[in-house]
Write a protein that holds these residues in place. Structure first.
Motif, PDB file in Angstrom:
ATOM      1  N   ASN A 175       0.825  -1.197   0.000  1.00  0.00           N
ATOM      2  CA  ASN A 175       0.000   0.000   0.000  1.00  0.00           C
ATOM      3  C   ASN A 175       0.869   1.260   0.000  1.00  0.00           C
ATOM      4  O   ASN A 175       1.806   1.366  -0.765  1.00  0.00           O
ATOM      5  CB  ASN A 175      -0.968  -0.021   1.193  1.00  0.00           C
ATOM      6  CG  ASN A 175      -1.949  -1.175   1.094  1.00  0.00           C
ATOM      7  OD1 ASN A 175      -2.389  -1.537   0.010  1.00  0.00           O
ATOM      8  ND2 ASN A 175      -2.284  -1.780   2.221  1.00  0.00           N
ATOM      9  N   ARG A 176       0.599   2.219   0.882  1.00  0.00           N
ATOM     10  CA  ARG A 176       1.345   3.474   0.865  1.00  0.00           C
ATOM     11  C   ARG A 176       2.795   3.298   1.308  1.00  0.00           C
ATOM     12  O   ARG A 176       3.633   4.166   1.059  1.00  0.00           O
ATOM     13  CB  ARG A 176       0.647   4.522   1.735  1.00  0.00           C
ATOM     14  CG  ARG A 176      -0.681   5.008   1.145  1.00  0.00           C
ATOM     15  CD  ARG A 176      -1.080   6.331   1.721  1.00  0.00           C
ATOM     16  NE  ARG A 176      -0.117   7.370   1.381  1.00  0.00           N
ATOM     17  CZ  ARG A 176      -0.127   8.587   1.944  1.00  0.00           C
ATOM     18  NH1 ARG A 176      -1.023   8.871   2.877  1.00  0.00           N
ATOM     19  NH2 ARG A 176       0.761   9.496   1.597  1.00  0.00           N
ATOM     20  N   GLY A 177       3.086   2.191   1.971  1.00  0.00           N
ATOM     21  CA  GLY A 177       4.471   1.928   2.328  1.00  0.00           C
ATOM     22  C   GLY A 177       5.359   1.820   1.105  1.00  0.00           C
ATOM     23  O   GLY A 177       6.552   2.123   1.159  1.00  0.00           O
ATOM     24  N   ASP A 178       4.777   1.382  -0.018  1.00  0.00           N
ATOM     25  CA  ASP A 178       5.546   1.257  -1.255  1.00  0.00           C
ATOM     26  C   ASP A 178       5.921   2.614  -1.850  1.00  0.00           C
ATOM     27  O   ASP A 178       6.861   2.713  -2.635  1.00  0.00           O
ATOM     28  CB  ASP A 178       4.749   0.476  -2.301  1.00  0.00           C
ATOM     29  CG  ASP A 178       4.740  -1.023  -2.023  1.00  0.00           C
ATOM     30  OD1 ASP A 178       5.643  -1.493  -1.311  1.00  0.00           O
ATOM     31  OD2 ASP A 178       3.831  -1.702  -2.505  1.00  0.00           O
ATOM     32  N   GLU A 179       5.173   3.663  -1.484  1.00  0.00           N
ATOM     33  CA  GLU A 179       5.403   4.967  -2.105  1.00  0.00           C
ATOM     34  C   GLU A 179       6.805   5.502  -1.845  1.00  0.00           C
ATOM     35  O   GLU A 179       7.373   6.198  -2.677  1.00  0.00           O
ATOM     36  CB  GLU A 179       4.382   5.989  -1.574  1.00  0.00           C
ATOM     37  CG  GLU A 179       2.957   5.744  -2.012  1.00  0.00           C
ATOM     38  CD  GLU A 179       2.004   6.772  -1.428  1.00  0.00           C
ATOM     39  OE1 GLU A 179       2.492   7.697  -0.719  1.00  0.00           O
ATOM     40  OE2 GLU A 179       0.802   6.673  -1.669  1.00  0.00           O
ATOM     41  N   ALA A 180       7.342   5.204  -0.674  1.00  0.00           N
ATOM     42  CA  ALA A 180       8.640   5.768  -0.291  1.00  0.00           C
ATOM     43  C   ALA A 180       9.812   4.982  -0.852  1.00  0.00           C
ATOM     44  O   ALA A 180      10.965   5.401  -0.720  1.00  0.00           O
ATOM     45  CB  ALA A 180       8.742   5.826   1.230  1.00  0.00           C
ATOM     46  N   MET A 181       9.543   3.842  -1.479  1.00  0.00           N
ATOM     47  CA  MET A 181      10.630   2.993  -1.954  1.00  0.00           C
ATOM     48  C   MET A 181      11.239   3.552  -3.240  1.00  0.00           C
ATOM     49  O   MET A 181      10.592   4.280  -3.986  1.00  0.00           O
ATOM     50  CB  MET A 181      10.120   1.572  -2.172  1.00  0.00           C
ATOM     51  CG  MET A 181       9.440   0.976  -0.952  1.00  0.00           C
ATOM     52  SD  MET A 181      10.422   1.077   0.556  1.00  0.00           S
ATOM     53  CE  MET A 181      11.642  -0.177   0.219  1.00  0.00           C
ATOM     54  N   GLY A 182      12.484   3.179  -3.465  1.00  0.00           N
ATOM     55  CA  GLY A 182      13.174   3.620  -4.673  1.00  0.00           C
ATOM     56  C   GLY A 182      14.600   4.030  -4.385  1.00  0.00           C
ATOM     57  O   GLY A 182      15.499   3.768  -5.188  1.00  0.00           O
ATOM     58  N   SER A 183      14.840   4.665  -3.242  1.00  0.00           N
ATOM     59  CA  SER A 183      16.204   5.063  -2.912  1.00  0.00           C
ATOM     60  C   SER A 183      16.953   3.897  -2.267  1.00  0.00           C
ATOM     61  O   SER A 183      16.347   2.986  -1.692  1.00  0.00           O
ATOM     62  CB  SER A 183      16.202   6.267  -1.958  1.00  0.00           C
ATOM     63  OG  SER A 183      15.874   5.857  -0.642  1.00  0.00           O
ATOM     64  N   THR A 184      18.260   3.943  -2.341  1.00  0.00           N
ATOM     65  CA  THR A 184      19.080   2.928  -1.683  1.00  0.00           C
ATOM     66  C   THR A 184      18.744   2.854  -0.206  1.00  0.00           C
ATOM     67  O   THR A 184      18.615   1.765   0.372  1.00  0.00           O
ATOM     68  CB  THR A 184      20.572   3.268  -1.865  1.00  0.00           C
ATOM     69  OG1 THR A 184      20.874   3.326  -3.264  1.00  0.00           O
ATOM     70  CG2 THR A 184      21.463   2.233  -1.194  1.00  0.00           C
ATOM     71  N   TRP A 185      18.557   4.010   0.433  1.00  0.00           N
ATOM     72  CA  TRP A 185      18.314   4.052   1.877  1.00  0.00           C
ATOM     73  C   TRP A 185      16.949   3.472   2.241  1.00  0.00           C
ATOM     74  O   TRP A 185      16.820   2.775   3.245  1.00  0.00           O
ATOM     75  CB  TRP A 185      18.424   5.488   2.380  1.00  0.00           C
ATOM     76  CG  TRP A 185      19.676   6.158   1.934  1.00  0.00           C
ATOM     77  CD1 TRP A 185      19.787   7.306   1.199  1.00  0.00           C
ATOM     78  CD2 TRP A 185      21.022   5.717   2.158  1.00  0.00           C
ATOM     79  NE1 TRP A 185      21.107   7.604   0.958  1.00  0.00           N
ATOM     80  CE2 TRP A 185      21.884   6.644   1.537  1.00  0.00           C
ATOM     81  CE3 TRP A 185      21.573   4.627   2.818  1.00  0.00           C
ATOM     82  CZ2 TRP A 185      23.270   6.514   1.560  1.00  0.00           C
ATOM     83  CZ3 TRP A 185      22.953   4.496   2.847  1.00  0.00           C
ATOM     84  CH2 TRP A 185      23.775   5.425   2.229  1.00  0.00           C
ATOM     85  N   SER A 186      15.932   3.756   1.446  1.00  0.00           N
ATOM     86  CA  SER A 186      14.595   3.253   1.784  1.00  0.00           C
ATOM     87  C   SER A 186      14.553   1.733   1.714  1.00  0.00           C
ATOM     88  O   SER A 186      13.913   1.086   2.548  1.00  0.00           O
ATOM     89  CB  SER A 186      13.529   3.869   0.861  1.00  0.00           C
ATOM     90  OG  SER A 186      13.763   3.540  -0.496  1.00  0.00           O
ATOM     91  N   TYR A 187      15.250   1.152   0.748  1.00  0.00           N
ATOM     92  CA  TYR A 187      15.304  -0.307   0.678  1.00  0.00           C
ATOM     93  C   TYR A 187      16.070  -0.877   1.861  1.00  0.00           C
ATOM     94  O   TYR A 187      15.610  -1.806   2.528  1.00  0.00           O
ATOM     95  CB  TYR A 187      15.971  -0.753  -0.631  1.00  0.00           C
ATOM     96  CG  TYR A 187      15.136  -0.541  -1.871  1.00  0.00           C
ATOM     97  CD1 TYR A 187      13.865  -1.100  -1.987  1.00  0.00           C
ATOM     98  CD2 TYR A 187      15.612   0.216  -2.927  1.00  0.00           C
ATOM     99  CE1 TYR A 187      13.095  -0.908  -3.121  1.00  0.00           C
ATOM    100  CE2 TYR A 187      14.857   0.415  -4.070  1.00  0.00           C
ATOM    101  CZ  TYR A 187      13.594  -0.148  -4.159  1.00  0.00           C
ATOM    102  OH  TYR A 187      12.832   0.044  -5.285  1.00  0.00           O
ATOM    103  N   LEU A 188      17.257  -0.335   2.135  1.00  0.00           N
ATOM    104  CA  LEU A 188      18.070  -0.885   3.216  1.00  0.00           C
ATOM    105  C   LEU A 188      17.376  -0.768   4.568  1.00  0.00           C
ATOM    106  O   LEU A 188      17.488  -1.662   5.407  1.00  0.00           O
ATOM    107  CB  LEU A 188      19.431  -0.184   3.253  1.00  0.00           C
ATOM    108  CG  LEU A 188      20.369  -0.497   2.089  1.00  0.00           C
ATOM    109  CD1 LEU A 188      21.641   0.341   2.203  1.00  0.00           C
ATOM    110  CD2 LEU A 188      20.711  -1.987   2.034  1.00  0.00           C
TER     111      LEU A 188
END
Length: 252
Positions: A182-195
């Protein structure tokens, strides 16, 4: 010259002096630092989540043929696996994947930085490999992308909606460590957000992690994406980092 489109009337904030503007910014900065610390604390709690053993054997189709879930790690310790919707019945098929999944894919940082932290990012859909290859070429995407062939999506909560599953391996044993959608996926994309979503985090010494977790000095492992194979850290970069410690974000 094209005229600017007239915008509807809206109530705007006041226009103030530079001093007043800076005061307002400093007040908001207090809250921003509180949010940063809260995110760090949440990531620390995530690193202490229990692990769920993956006992079932799953099989995917990949560019090189059949692949197990373990194969998707590509030899690394962690795997972030995003379930993207690209298949018959999804809006955009067969030319495009889901618009939301495609927007997310366009934001992905260079994968070598994740790989340098022993982490692999991959996508999975139900589309055949020939269509995935075509789509990646059209959209200029280079992430590994596999075809789901069994109940993986149903078993991991992504049969009806997108989501990121985080996995870690210990030898040949695979464990699920976290899940967001859901909205948690919105912030993904950067190296830091994945880690930050993984069991090991950024693996830097400032992080609050359980004893024995891999950690290295912050910043010093950073590199140009085409030079991670070179000896690291470069002593010149170490000097830059050491001289800049007082102004970097660790005091936030």
């Amino acid at each position: 010259m094209e005229q600017l489109k007239e915008l509807p009337a809206m109530k705007t904030p006041p226009v103030v002096s530079p001093q007043e503007w800076e005061t307002a910014r400093q007040q908001l900065l207090i809250k921003e630092k509180e949010l940063t610390r809260a995110r760090d604390a949440l990531a620390a709690a995530r690193r202490r989540m229990p692990w769920l053993a993956v006992e079932k054997q799953y099989q995917f189709d990949g560019p090189s043929g059949k692949a197990s879930l373990l194969d998707l790690f590509e030899g690394r310790r962690q795997l972030v696996l995003y379930r993207a919707f690209f298949e018959p019945g999804v809006f955009g098929w067969p030319e495009h994947a889901c618009r939301g999944c495609s927007l997310g894919a366009d934001q992905i940082a260079h994968l070598t930085h994740l790989n340098a932290r022993d982490t692999t990012l991959a996508f999975a859909s139900r589309a055949p490999q020939k269509d995935i290859v075509r789509l990646k070429a059209r959209m200029d995407w280079d992430m590994p992308w596999y075809t789901i062939t069994d109940d993986f999506d149903k078993d991991f909560g992504v049969d009806e909606w997108h989501g990121h599953n985080m996995f870690i391996r210990d030898g040949d044993k695979v464990f699920r460590t976290y899940f967001i959608n859901n909205r948690g996926d919105e912030a993904m994309g950067s190296t830091w957000s994945y880690l930050d979503m993984t069991a090991l985090g950024r693996q830097e010494q400032w992080e609050d992690s359980p004893e024995g977790y891999p950690q290295t000095p912050p910043y010093k492992w950073w590199n140009w994406h085409d030079e991670y194979g070179a000896p690291s850290p470069d002593p010149r970069w170490v000097k830059v980092v050491d001289n800049a410690k007082e102004i970097l974000h660790l005091d936030n």
